[in-house]
Motif scaffolding. Structure first.
Motif, PDB file in Angstrom:
ATOM      1  N   THR A 130       9.069 -47.688  -5.674  1.00  0.00           N
ATOM      2  CA  THR A 130      10.070 -48.659  -5.130  1.00  0.00           C
ATOM      3  C   THR A 130       9.960 -49.613  -4.023  1.00  0.00           C
ATOM      4  O   THR A 130       9.732 -50.922  -4.054  1.00  0.00           O
ATOM      5  N   ALA A 131       8.579 -49.136  -2.953  1.00  0.00           N
ATOM      6  CA  ALA A 131       9.152 -49.572  -1.312  1.00  0.00           C
ATOM      7  C   ALA A 131       7.820 -50.453  -1.910  1.00  0.00           C
ATOM      8  O   ALA A 131       7.878 -51.784  -1.314  1.00  0.00           O
ATOM      9  N   LEU A 186       6.902 -57.032  -1.443  1.00  0.00           N
ATOM     10  CA  LEU A 186       6.686 -57.696  -2.240  1.00  0.00           C
ATOM     11  C   LEU A 186       7.606 -58.998  -2.785  1.00  0.00           C
ATOM     12  O   LEU A 186       7.510 -60.251  -2.387  1.00  0.00           O
ATOM     13  N   ALA A 187       9.460 -58.828  -3.374  1.00  0.00           N
ATOM     14  CA  ALA A 187      10.020 -59.298  -3.014  1.00  0.00           C
ATOM     15  C   ALA A 187      10.940 -59.512  -1.471  1.00  0.00           C
ATOM     16  O   ALA A 187      10.913 -60.895  -1.517  1.00  0.00           O
ATOM     17  N   VAL A 188      10.780 -59.282  -0.326  1.00  0.00           N
ATOM     18  CA  VAL A 188      10.272 -59.685   0.539  1.00  0.00           C
ATOM     19  C   VAL A 188       9.822 -60.694   1.360  1.00  0.00           C
ATOM     20  O   VAL A 188       9.972 -61.478   1.760  1.00  0.00           O
ATOM     21  N   SER A 236       5.812 -68.350   3.279  1.00  0.00           N
ATOM     22  CA  SER A 236       5.604 -69.637   2.113  1.00  0.00           C
ATOM     23  C   SER A 236       4.630 -69.380   1.014  1.00  0.00           C
ATOM     24  O   SER A 236       4.043 -68.129   1.183  1.00  0.00           O
ATOM     25  N   PRO A 237       4.339 -69.800   0.687  1.00  0.00           N
ATOM     26  CA  PRO A 237       3.173 -69.851  -0.873  1.00  0.00           C
ATOM     27  C   PRO A 237       2.070 -69.361  -0.465  1.00  0.00           C
ATOM     28  O   PRO A 237       1.626 -68.673  -0.224  1.00  0.00           O
ATOM     29  N   ALA A 238       1.682 -69.855   0.656  1.00  0.00           N
ATOM     30  CA  ALA A 238       0.689 -69.853   1.832  1.00  0.00           C
ATOM     31  C   ALA A 238       0.326 -68.380   1.791  1.00  0.00           C
ATOM     32  O   ALA A 238      -0.412 -67.809   1.877  1.00  0.00           O
ATOM     33  N   LEU A 239       1.612 -68.011   2.938  1.00  0.00           N
ATOM     34  CA  LEU A 239       1.303 -67.502   3.831  1.00  0.00           C
ATOM     35  C   LEU A 239       1.381 -65.759   2.707  1.00  0.00           C
ATOM     36  O   LEU A 239       1.269 -64.675   3.434  1.00  0.00           O
ATOM     37  N   VAL A 249       2.002 -51.998   1.358  1.00  0.00           N
ATOM     38  CA  VAL A 249       3.606 -52.167   1.787  1.00  0.00           C
ATOM     39  C   VAL A 249       3.135 -53.143   3.370  1.00  0.00           C
ATOM     40  O   VAL A 249       3.530 -54.306   4.008  1.00  0.00           O
ATOM     41  N   SER A 250       2.521 -52.598   4.229  1.00  0.00           N
ATOM     42  CA  SER A 250       2.290 -53.425   5.808  1.00  0.00           C
ATOM     43  C   SER A 250       1.334 -54.405   5.473  1.00  0.00           C
ATOM     44  O   SER A 250       1.439 -55.567   5.882  1.00  0.00           O
ATOM     45  N   SER A 251       1.086 -54.462   4.463  1.00  0.00           N
ATOM     46  CA  SER A 251      -0.014 -55.728   4.455  1.00  0.00           C
ATOM     47  C   SER A 251       0.849 -56.749   3.719  1.00  0.00           C
ATOM     48  O   SER A 251       0.154 -57.983   4.517  1.00  0.00           O
ATOM     49  N   LEU A 252       1.892 -56.702   2.972  1.00  0.00           N
ATOM     50  CA  LEU A 252       3.040 -57.526   2.359  1.00  0.00           C
ATOM     51  C   LEU A 252       3.553 -58.163   3.743  1.00  0.00           C
ATOM     52  O   LEU A 252       3.964 -59.109   3.485  1.00  0.00           O
ATOM     53  N   LEU A 253       4.128 -56.802   4.774  1.00  0.00           N
ATOM     54  CA  LEU A 253       5.169 -57.607   5.256  1.00  0.00           C
ATOM     55  C   LEU A 253       4.296 -58.074   7.084  1.00  0.00           C
ATOM     56  O   LEU A 253       4.915 -58.794   8.123  1.00  0.00           O
TER      57      LEU A 253
END
Length: 199
Positions: free
Chosen positions: A13-14, A19-21, A27-30, A59-63
């Motif tokens: 879930t996290a 990913l949703a956040v 931006s698409p590139a970021l 999670v850390s990578s995505l944020l």
């Protein structure tokens, strides 16, 4: 030994919320950079036998770069500190333990600080390796031509280098003395321009 790049992402879930956040605010590139950072780091870990917490690292990578986005850019707080604090808020809302929330914050802050070893902190080490490769081309020997092509086919750069450099230059202008300013002064622009992924 080249890194075996994973084909899938953590199914929690996290992880889905992260990913949703990132999709909402980056931006698409970021966004693609954030996903590639997970993939490069997880692949590097597999190649070097580094055990790590997959969900925590994802999670850390995505944020990790939310502090560069228009919504969350702080005019006073360094980008890695702003991103780390946002991750702490996110992870607290996700119901993680205080220690685990603090780990996510630390991973994001440390990724732009002095190098750490995998033995000291595997997730921070992986994010340092992955982002330094994806941003400025460090450790190219770790990532095979086949893996590079496969990752870029799924998550292309979309002008990431130029967008990222412009963001760092703006951070440096407003926050002299921050890690981004040191990177700009240290020639990150030249390394980005010569990145093998953009050749």
């Amino acid at each position: 030994m080249p890194a075996p790049i994973p084909e899938t992402f953590p199914q929690t879930t996290a992880a889905a919320a992260a990913l949703a956040v990132a999709t909402r605010f980056c931006s698409p590139a970021l966004l693609n950079h954030s996903i590639r950072s997970y993939l490069w780091g997880a692949g590097y870990a597999g190649a070097h036998g580094i055990g790590f917490d997959d969900e925590l690292y994802y999670v850390s990578s995505l944020l990790h770069d939310l502090g560069l986005t228009e919504t969350f850019d702080s005019h006073e707080v360094p980008v890695e500190d702003a991103g780390g604090r946002l991750a702490w808020v996110f992870c607290t809302a996700a119901g993680w333990s205080p220690d685990r929330c603090a780990r996510a914050e630390k991973i994001i802050v440390v990724h732009m600080r002095d190098p750490v070893t995998a033995a000291e902190d595997p997730e921070s080490h992986l994010l340092q390796v992955a982002t330094s490769w994806d941003v400025s081309g460090r450790r190219p020997e770790e990532f095979s031509a086949d893996d590079r092509a496969a990752v870029l086919a799924r998550f292309p750069r979309l002008g990431f280098g130029q967008e990222f450099l412009a963001a760092f230059e703006e951070q440096a202008r407003r926050k002299p003395g921050c890690a981004a300013a040191h990177s700009v002064a240290g020639g990150i622009g030249g390394r980005i321009a010569a990145h093998p992924l953009d050749a």
